[in-house]
Scaffold this motif. Sequence first.
Motif, PDB file in Angstrom:
ATOM      1  N   PHE A  58       0.498  -1.484   0.385  1.00  0.00           N
ATOM      2  CA  PHE A  58      -0.092   0.342  -0.182  1.00  0.00           C
ATOM      3  C   PHE A  58       0.319   1.251   0.408  1.00  0.00           C
ATOM      4  O   PHE A  58       0.821   2.006  -0.786  1.00  0.00           O
ATOM      5  CB  PHE A  58      -1.097  -0.045   1.277  1.00  0.00           C
ATOM      6  CG  PHE A  58      -1.582   1.507   1.612  1.00  0.00           C
ATOM      7  CD1 PHE A  58      -2.529   1.806   0.809  1.00  0.00           C
ATOM      8  CD2 PHE A  58      -1.752   2.078   2.611  1.00  0.00           C
ATOM      9  CE1 PHE A  58      -3.469   2.491   0.748  1.00  0.00           C
ATOM     10  CE2 PHE A  58      -1.955   3.128   2.428  1.00  0.00           C
ATOM     11  CZ  PHE A  58      -2.730   3.651   1.894  1.00  0.00           C
ATOM     12  N   ASP A  59       2.314   1.458   0.824  1.00  0.00           N
ATOM     13  CA  ASP A  59       3.334   2.421   0.761  1.00  0.00           C
ATOM     14  C   ASP A  59       4.022   2.473  -0.284  1.00  0.00           C
ATOM     15  O   ASP A  59       4.123   3.931  -0.890  1.00  0.00           O
ATOM     16  CB  ASP A  59       3.789   2.264   1.765  1.00  0.00           C
ATOM     17  CG  ASP A  59       4.622   3.359   2.495  1.00  0.00           C
ATOM     18  OD1 ASP A  59       4.091   4.525   2.624  1.00  0.00           O
ATOM     19  OD2 ASP A  59       5.574   3.280   2.218  1.00  0.00           O
ATOM     20  N   PHE A  60       3.787   2.007  -1.115  1.00  0.00           N
ATOM     21  CA  PHE A  60       4.735   1.748  -2.216  1.00  0.00           C
ATOM     22  C   PHE A  60       3.595   2.716  -3.298  1.00  0.00           C
ATOM     23  O   PHE A  60       4.422   3.382  -3.842  1.00  0.00           O
ATOM     24  CB  PHE A  60       4.412   0.383  -2.876  1.00  0.00           C
ATOM     25  CG  PHE A  60       5.234   0.143  -4.158  1.00  0.00           C
ATOM     26  CD1 PHE A  60       6.801   1.156  -3.993  1.00  0.00           C
ATOM     27  CD2 PHE A  60       4.937   0.196  -5.667  1.00  0.00           C
ATOM     28  CE1 PHE A  60       7.557   1.060  -5.582  1.00  0.00           C
ATOM     29  CE2 PHE A  60       5.494   0.204  -6.492  1.00  0.00           C
ATOM     30  CZ  PHE A  60       7.304   0.384  -6.748  1.00  0.00           C
ATOM     31  N   LEU A  61       2.673   2.277  -2.896  1.00  0.00           N
ATOM     32  CA  LEU A  61       1.491   3.189  -3.643  1.00  0.00           C
ATOM     33  C   LEU A  61       1.864   4.613  -3.627  1.00  0.00           C
ATOM     34  O   LEU A  61       1.319   5.724  -4.605  1.00  0.00           O
ATOM     35  CB  LEU A  61      -0.381   2.760  -4.210  1.00  0.00           C
ATOM     36  CG  LEU A  61      -0.211   1.339  -4.828  1.00  0.00           C
ATOM     37  CD1 LEU A  61      -1.850   0.908  -4.196  1.00  0.00           C
ATOM     38  CD2 LEU A  61      -0.366   1.027  -5.792  1.00  0.00           C
ATOM     39  N   LEU A  62       1.633   4.967  -2.472  1.00  0.00           N
ATOM     40  CA  LEU A  62       1.654   5.800  -1.935  1.00  0.00           C
ATOM     41  C   LEU A  62       3.118   6.760  -2.562  1.00  0.00           C
ATOM     42  O   LEU A  62       3.104   8.271  -2.839  1.00  0.00           O
ATOM     43  CB  LEU A  62       1.723   6.263  -0.452  1.00  0.00           C
ATOM     44  CG  LEU A  62       0.767   6.114   0.364  1.00  0.00           C
ATOM     45  CD1 LEU A  62       0.859   6.185   2.244  1.00  0.00           C
ATOM     46  CD2 LEU A  62      -0.377   7.124   0.165  1.00  0.00           C
TER      47      LEU A  62
END
Length: 201
Positions: A58-62
């Motif tokens: 999810f953080d990679f999408l951020l």
Amino acid sequence: MKGNYVYPASDRIWHWIHAISISLLVLTAIPLHFPSLRFIPLKTAVQVHTFFGLLVSFDFLLYLLNMFFYGSIKNYLPRKTDGKEAILMVRYYLWGIFRGQEEPFHPRPGRRLNALQKPAYFVVMFVLVPLQIATGILIWRAVQFQNLVNSLGGIKTLSEFHILNAYLLAAFLLFHIYLGTTGKTFWYFFKVMITGYAEED
Ligand code: HEM
Ligand code: HEM
């Protein structure tokens, strides 16, 4: 004014979520991979590993959002002076750093990465991390993605790839933390990444 504001909050947020998650992914991978090093029960290791695996996905999408919509990608673009700067940085890392020489590069807004950091961080963030996330999710949901898993060589091949890539990420993490300590003071770069401010030249 506390200096140059080089890391806006959005950059600091994705970074520290990545730092905590990937450190815990490496830690929990130890009992998963080495049966003689089960310092926590296997079930707990799998649960914590999967939780932080999904958090980092999810953080990679951020990270991508921040790179492309908030313009952080400009820090990664090549500059005319990169060749000269790369030579200066290699000389500094191999020699000057051990002699107390001042670092030849000073981060500024829009150009906060030196000529060696740009390609290194690019490979980590655009190759190693996404491959680890993709193989991790396929191993996690191997039944649902059965056809894709088989077309990529089966679960065994994917796990071997996940393990090999884990060594590369663990090596990056150690080297990255070590280089983090080589600023003006031991804590200087960590402070920059926490407050967002780098000192003026
Ligand atoms: C406990 C672990 C970590 C610590 C203490 C740490 C520390 C730091 C520090 C001090 C910086 C700013 C100095 C610099 O630009 O080199 C930085 C930047 C960076 N770190 Fe980390 N880091 C950690 C983990 C990670 C992980 C796991 C990743 C990704 C796999 C990562 C990726 C990056 C990237 C890409 C940058 C540059 C960001 C940019 O300018 O766009 N770090 N880190
Ligand atoms: C980014 C850093 C990561 C590292 C260093 C890492 C490392 C590892 C290692 C070494 C193993 C053990 C494989 C074995 O010996 O069989 C493993 C297993 C696994 N990883 Fe990761 N991984 C990471 C990210 C992820 C992500 C993003 C996911 C996605 C959810 C994930 C999901 C899994 C799963 C499901 C397993 C199998 C657990 C089991 O045995 O049931 N990993 N990982």
